[in-house]
Design an enzyme around this catalytic site. Structure first.
Site, PDB file in Angstrom:
ATOM      1  N   ASP A 213      26.677  -9.472 -98.786  1.00 22.60           N
ATOM      2  CA  ASP A 213      27.206  -8.947 -97.526  1.00 22.60           C
ATOM      3  C   ASP A 213      28.302  -7.923 -97.785  1.00 22.60           C
ATOM      4  O   ASP A 213      29.406  -8.270 -98.192  1.00 22.60           O
ATOM      5  CB  ASP A 213      27.756 -10.100 -96.696  1.00 22.60           C
ATOM      6  CG  ASP A 213      28.169  -9.678 -95.304  1.00 22.60           C
ATOM      7  OD1 ASP A 213      28.018  -8.474 -94.991  1.00 22.60           O
ATOM      8  OD2 ASP A 213      28.634 -10.522 -94.530  1.00 22.60           O
TER       9      ASP A 213
ATOM     10  N   ASP B 204      27.192  -0.376 -93.030  1.00 16.89           N
ATOM     11  CA  ASP B 204      27.022  -1.801 -93.265  1.00 16.89           C
ATOM     12  C   ASP B 204      25.561  -2.129 -93.539  1.00 16.89           C
ATOM     13  O   ASP B 204      24.716  -2.002 -92.650  1.00 16.89           O
ATOM     14  CB  ASP B 204      27.522  -2.582 -92.041  1.00 16.89           C
ATOM     15  CG  ASP B 204      27.613  -4.073 -92.292  1.00 16.89           C
ATOM     16  OD1 ASP B 204      27.102  -4.533 -93.317  1.00 16.89           O
ATOM     17  OD2 ASP B 204      28.195  -4.778 -91.452  1.00 16.89           O
TER      18      ASP B 204
END
Length: 446
Positions: free
Chosen positions: A84, A297
């Site tokens: 992540d 992201d």
């Protein structure tokens, strides 16, 4: 999964990274440190069925994950961890021999190298400063961390040090991580499958920061045959298309809506078929509260824009597709709660190539662009039809509809782009490539 600004969607694509020692490439440096090595990790995909409630406003769920398979502890235990780029602290779901679903969970009682971090240590007192919820001291005087995410998931446990094994013994590293006894999310049946998370942002406790990699890159193809790869380390390959770089934005002063350890760039404009939309520059830069930052992201699927910018893009795209596509008019349907521009398209028109007639949307940054065209502009809504037509929604969402004060560039719009995170020079490099071809050059494609 940014703990501040990271919505994730219910249409699950699980990208599983397997570390293979014969696919690790060493750089020309003679140093044995992680910063002098390059690891190439191939991707695989898995699709999980979506909730069968297509006409409801769907709530966000943790659904798009990159995971790496590795071993942890002494003796090694097999673990799968979500990668992540929006999070800092890496964590494992800790079993302690009492979890009803112990598969792939980490049991610290079986590891001789496991070492809990006391709350009086500098690690607990100073290196957790970017956590949204401050670290605390538990009844055993151990450093306690609570992490919460915008998709309603959370994890809670103690900080500890442990040996992580990456491919071979030369890549073993002693890392600080969270040994989480409590992990909860929006889907209890799926919670136990998430065995850990590998934080990849710029925080001092992230995996990238602790390992000392100066760069990392990824390339997502968006196909099942070859989903792509993650590369840790330098990428100075002679065959690689020259990258266009945009600087990472840093704000040292703590601001309530600015994530200081996210990968933040400056969005300068949006073009549709080469036409720059009339968007005031003031709405594209963070304000005095930090609201309005633009984050790249890999964990977020789609792209989200603040209300005024989303409205301008939506209006232009709707105008450009007039006469090409038929709008799906259902005032009660907003896909994923943020996407309110949808179309009804017959399977015949899809086969005839109607998506190739869509206008190109370009996200313009200082020194670089991401151009999105064709199929990635629309996403088919599972289990929803309008007569004989399928329903497709515009893959840009409205940040305002989910209470998010930021622009987020999701991985759906990064397909077939080489994305390099250059931490040494504080910049992100972008170049359009064919990820399957690049994978073949790295020895991991078909």
């Amino acid at each position: 999964m940014s703990s501040r600004l990271h919505p994730l969607f219910h249409l699950l694509i699980l990208l599983i990274l397997f570390i293979r020692t014969h696919r690790c490439f060493s750089s020309s440096s003679s140093s044995s440190s992680s910063s002098s090595q390059t690891l190439v990790l191939p991707l695989k995909t898995r699709i999980t069925p979506m909730d069968h409630r297509p006409t409801d406003k769907l709530h966000f769920h943790h659904n798009v994950t990159l995971t790496v398979t590795l071993t942890v502890g002494t003796p090694p235990q097999n673990i799968s961890m979500v990668i992540d780029t929006g999070s800092e602290l890496s964590w494992l779901r800790c079993n302690r021999s009492s979890n009803p679903n112990p598969v792939n969970n980490f049991d610290p009682t079986r590891s001789s190298s496991y070492s809990p971090v006391p709350c009086s240590s500098p690690t607990c007192r100073t290196r957790t400063r970017d956590f949204l919820i401050p670290a605390s001291c538990d009844s055993d005087k151990l450093c306690h961390a609570t992490l919460s995410y915008a998709d309603a998931s959370s994890s809670e446990g103690n900080l500890a040090a442990e040996i992580f094994h990456f491919g071979n013994s030369t890549n073993d590293s002693n890392l600080i991580f969270g040994c989480m006894g409590s992990v909860s999310g929006s889907d209890p049946e799926e919670d136990y499958k998430t065995t850990g998370l590998l934080g990849m942002n710029r925080g001092s406790l992230s995996f990238i920061s602790q390992m000392g990699f100066p760069k990392f890159s990824y390339c997502i193809s968006g196909t099942d045959d070859f989903p792509g790869f993650l590369l840790l380390g330098d990428s100075n390959f002679t065959w690689l298309t020259p990258l266009n770089y945009t600087p990472l934005i840093r704000i040292s002063t703590p601001l309530p809506y600015f994530d200081r350890v996210a990968y933040t760039v400056q969005l300068t404009g949006i073009k549709v078929n080469g036409k720059l939309l009339p968007i005031p520059k003031s709405v594209l830069v963070p304000d005095h509260t930090g609201a309005g930052q633009t984050m790249v992201d890999s964990g977020t699927q789609f792209t989200f824009l603040l209300g005024p910018v989303y409205t301008a893009l939506r209006s232009e795209f709707l105008n450009r597709t007039n006469g090409i596509l038929t709008v799906y008019n259902d005032p009660d349907f907003v896909f994923q709660g943020t996407m309110d521009l949808c179309y009804r398209i017959s399977p015949f028109r899809i086969r005839a190539g109607i998506l190739h007639r869509l206008p190109t949307v370009s996200l313009v940054f200082q020194g670089a662009e991401i151009a999105v065209s064709g199929q990635p502009l629309l996403y088919r809504v599972p289990h929803l039809t309008a007569g004989n037509d399928s329903v497709y929604c515009f893959t840009f969402g409205n940040s305002d509809l989910m209470g998010m004060e930021a622009y987020v560039i999701g991985h759906h719009h990064q397909q077939n782009m080489w994305i390099e995170f250059d931490l040494q020079r504080s910049r992100i490099g972008l170049a359009p490539v064919q990820c399957d071809v690049s994978g073949q050059r790295l020895g991991i494609g078909s």
